[in-house]
Every structure is written in structure tokens, then in C-alpha cells.
Design an enzyme around this catalytic site. Structure first.
Site, PDB file in Angstrom:
ATOM      1  N   ASP A 129       0.812  -1.226   0.000  1.00  0.00           N
ATOM      2  CA  ASP A 129       0.000   0.000   0.000  1.00  0.00           C
ATOM      3  C   ASP A 129       0.847   1.278   0.000  1.00  0.00           C
ATOM      4  O   ASP A 129       0.339   2.353  -0.291  1.00  0.00           O
ATOM      5  CB  ASP A 129      -0.921   0.029   1.231  1.00  0.00           C
ATOM      6  CG  ASP A 129      -2.030  -1.000   1.152  1.00  0.00           C
ATOM      7  OD1 ASP A 129      -2.082  -1.745   0.156  1.00  0.00           O
ATOM      8  OD2 ASP A 129      -2.840  -1.068   2.094  1.00  0.00           O
ATOM      9  N   HIS A 275      -5.773 -10.154  -4.429  1.00  0.00           N
ATOM     10  CA  HIS A 275      -4.433 -10.601  -4.004  1.00  0.00           C
ATOM     11  C   HIS A 275      -3.477 -10.857  -5.146  1.00  0.00           C
ATOM     12  O   HIS A 275      -2.289 -11.070  -4.894  1.00  0.00           O
ATOM     13  CB  HIS A 275      -4.583 -11.836  -3.109  1.00  0.00           C
ATOM     14  CG  HIS A 275      -5.281 -11.491  -1.826  1.00  0.00           C
ATOM     15  ND1 HIS A 275      -6.646 -11.406  -1.744  1.00  0.00           N
ATOM     16  CD2 HIS A 275      -4.800 -11.163  -0.614  1.00  0.00           C
ATOM     17  CE1 HIS A 275      -6.990 -11.057  -0.516  1.00  0.00           C
ATOM     18  NE2 HIS A 275      -5.885 -10.901   0.197  1.00  0.00           N
TER      19      HIS A 275
END
Ligand code: F6P
Length: 345
Positions: A129, A275
Site C-alpha cells: 500500500d 491478491h
């Protein structure tokens, strides 16, 4: 000579193995440091589940995604666990002098707590992130951006063929770094990020303007943590949380698919990348950054500079105070978002 423990905690991230390999290689080159890897994050320390890390056991792992140690979101300080006591006992029985936890806000938060209890730690920041303060970038982020950019390129051709709006949901819990970088690189027509709650009417007006100018398709990139402006749209909150109490995100893309189609009449589809953004081999930038972090963490250990986190500042690798680094998440640079906005609609 020190005996050093390593662990990888939280979500996995391309580059974890490169950090492990680099720390071990640095320590061995320094002459005589030895390494133990704890399995599945803090769980390995709580349950004394570990393996010896050597030149041989870390050979060939540089380009491999995931982590040879395994990872988990185990919170060592969860109620009723006696985490501190168990960790102390494991470290003592294995003769570990210092720890290198490789992780994000939660893993490093636990590391900070251990440091305050007198356990020597040097943190390595990890999250795709890219939202950890104290470092300009985390490894794994560039890989995720490349994966999303490739996906957006592919979605462009199918969106254009079908005259559709495609909503691409990407990771980004607190911050829209992946969405914005990949959105700029992939030429997105709208980018929705957690830092800027969106108004669905405005998003749709923008898409309409674009379509009135003759374009027949659009790409909307949305970070999973993006939210509608208060009072504009009803979202359905999930109830699942992890061991650190974070809600399991995902679903904003599906909501947008429905809302954009019903507001504009344009056929809309959602693609949730999930993912896939964290899987597979790291890009070269992340391998280099991870390697530099691993070497620097070992250097900090050897010099006894504990309670620190290695970090990238400009082009330099530095050490920052761990507590300072964890105070606030690193949110999107508004200037970067303004650059992206120039290309919206
Ligand atoms: O660690 C960051 C992250 O990739 C977030 O972007 C995302 O919300 C979360 O992990 C997903 O976690 P999990 O692997 O537990 O589903």
C-alpha cells in the site's frame, strides 16, 4: 557476534525474500553473525516455530514472491496470550540477541512495544500500500503498481470493444497510492481514493461528459478503502475483522458498478484485482530496495541502533525512529492526485 531473529508479518509482499537473503548475506559477510527465521510472523515466536537461516537456505530466493518464512496477522499482544512472556522465553532459549521484524503498521507496532520492553529490534517497512510514514517508499509497491497498470491496459481494450465502463478495484486501505500511480500510468478516467470521499453524481457527470465528447468507454480505478461522501451513498459494512481489528475491505467496486450503470445507463463491469497484486515475483526496483533494506537493517543491528526502522529518503537508505514512523499513515500527496485529475473525464 549477534544471533539475529527475522520474521515476516502481515500481508505478504513481493520482496520479502530479498530482505531475508540480504540481511543474512550481510551478517555472514561481517563474519559470524547467525540467523534464525520465525515462521508465520509473531506466531513463530509465540509457538517457538523457527528454522535456521543460512547461506544455503536463503540461496535462490531473491526473485521469489511470498516469504519463505510464511506470514500471518497474529497479534502477540492479543488479550490473554502472555505474548511478551512467550516471546522472551523463545528468544532466550534460542539465544537470539536482536530481532528484525519485516512488516507494516501492525507488525512494526508490536515490534515497537517489544522495544519499549527492552527487546532489541530494528524494523523493516513492508506494505504494497506504500502508506508507511518515515519512508518514501516500501518494497512491493512498485510491483503492485505494475500489475495494476498491466491489468488496466488489458481492461482498456475490452472496455473499448464493448463500449463499457470498467471499474477496477485495487488495494489501498488508508491511502490511494496504488490507485493513483497505476491510474496515471494506465490512463484512468477517474481515480477514487480513501483520502477523498467521492460523490457518485460527480463521478457520473464526468463519465457522461467524456462519453458526450465521443468516447464510448471509460476506466474507473477505485482503491478498496475509498468511501462515498457522507450522506450520498449507502455502503454495506462487512463484519469480518483481522487480529488487529481491521475490517476486511472489498466491495466498493461492486457498489460502483451498480451505481454507475443505473445513473448513466452505460453498461458497466467491475474487476476486483485483489491478491493478484501481492503475488509473484518482485519487479527490479523492489528487489533492489528490499536488498538495501536488508543490508541496512543488519548494519543497524551490528551497530546497536535499536528501536529504529530502515527507510528510503530520496535515493538514500537511512534509519528513522520506529515510534515516529508509526505515528500516522502516509497519505497521498495532493499534488500527485491533482496531476492525475488533469486526465479525468
Ligand atoms: O497489507 C495491505 C493489504 O494488502 C491491504 O491493501 C489489504 O486491505 C489487505 O492487505 C488484505 O489483507 P488480507 O491478505 O488479510 O486479505
Amino acid at each position: 557476534m549477534a544471533r539475529v531473529g527475522l520474521l515476516t508479518g502481515g500481508g505478504d509482499c513481493p520482496g520479502l525474500n530479498a530482505v531475508i537473503r540480504a540481511a543474512v548475506r550481510r551478517g555472514l559477510a561481517d563474519g559470524g553473525h547467525s540467523f534464525v527465521g520465525f515462521r508465520y510472523g509473531w506466531a513463530g515466536l509465540l509457538e517457538d516455530d523457527a528454522l535456521e537461516l543460512t547461506l544455503e537456505s536463503t540461496a535462490g530466493i531473491l526473485p521469489r514472491g511470498g516469504t519463505i518464512l510464511g506470514t500471518s496477522r497474529t497479534n502477540p499482544f492479543a488479550k490473554g496470550r502472555d505474548g511478551l512472556g512467550k516471546i522472551r522465553r523463545t528468544l532466550e532459549s534460542r539465544g537470539v540477541d536482536a530481532l528484525i521484524p519485516i512488516g507494516g503498521e501492525d507488525t512494526l507496532g508490536a515490534a515497537l512495544r517489544l522495544h519499549s520492553e527492552g527487546i532489541p529490534v530494528v524494523g523493516v517497512p513492508k506494505t504494497i500500500d506504500n502508506d508507511l510514514a518515515g519512508t518514501d517508499m516500501t518494497f512491493g509497491f512498485q510491483t503492485a503498481v505494475q500489475i495494476v497498470t498491466d491489468a488496466v491496459d488489458r481492461l482498456h481494450t475490452t472496455a473499448e470493444s464493448h463500449n463499457r465502463v470498467i471499474v477496477v478495484e485495487v488495494m489501498g486501505r488508508h491511502a490511494g497510492w496504488i490507485a493513483t500511480h497505476a491510474g496515471i500510468a494506465g490512463g484512468a478516467d477517474a481515480i477514487l481514493v480513501p483520502e477523498r470521499p467521492f460523490d457518485i453524481e460527480e463521478v457520473c457527470a464526468r463519465l457522461r461528459r467524456r462519453h458526450e465528447r465521443g468516447r464510448s468507454f471509460s476506466i474507473v480505478v477505485v482503491a478498496e478503502g475509498a468511501t462515498p461522501r457522507e450522506g450520498t451513498l449507502q455502503t454495506r459494512e462487512g463484519t469480518a475483522t483481522d487480529a488487529f481489528g481491521h475490517a476486511r475491505l472489498g466491495g466498493i467496486g461492486t457498489l460502483l458498478e451498480r451505481e454507475i450503470e443505473s445513473h448513466t445507463g452505460y453498461e458497466t463491469r467491475v474487476t476486483i484485482l485483489g491478491h493478484v497484486q501481492r503475488g509473484g515475483t518482485p519487479v527490479a526496483f523492489d528487489r533492489v530496495l528490499a536488498t538495501r533494506f536488508g543490508v541496512a537493517a543488519m548494519d543497524a543491528i551490528a551497530a546497536g541502533r535499536f528501536g529504529t526502522m530502515v527507510a528510503l529518503r530520496g535515493t538514500e537508505i537511512i534509519e528513522v525512529d520506529l515510534e515516529e514512523a508509526l505515528r500516522e499513515p502516509k497519505l497521498l500527496d495532493p499534488a500527485l492526485y491533482e496531476t492525475a485529475e488533469l486526465f479525468f473525464g
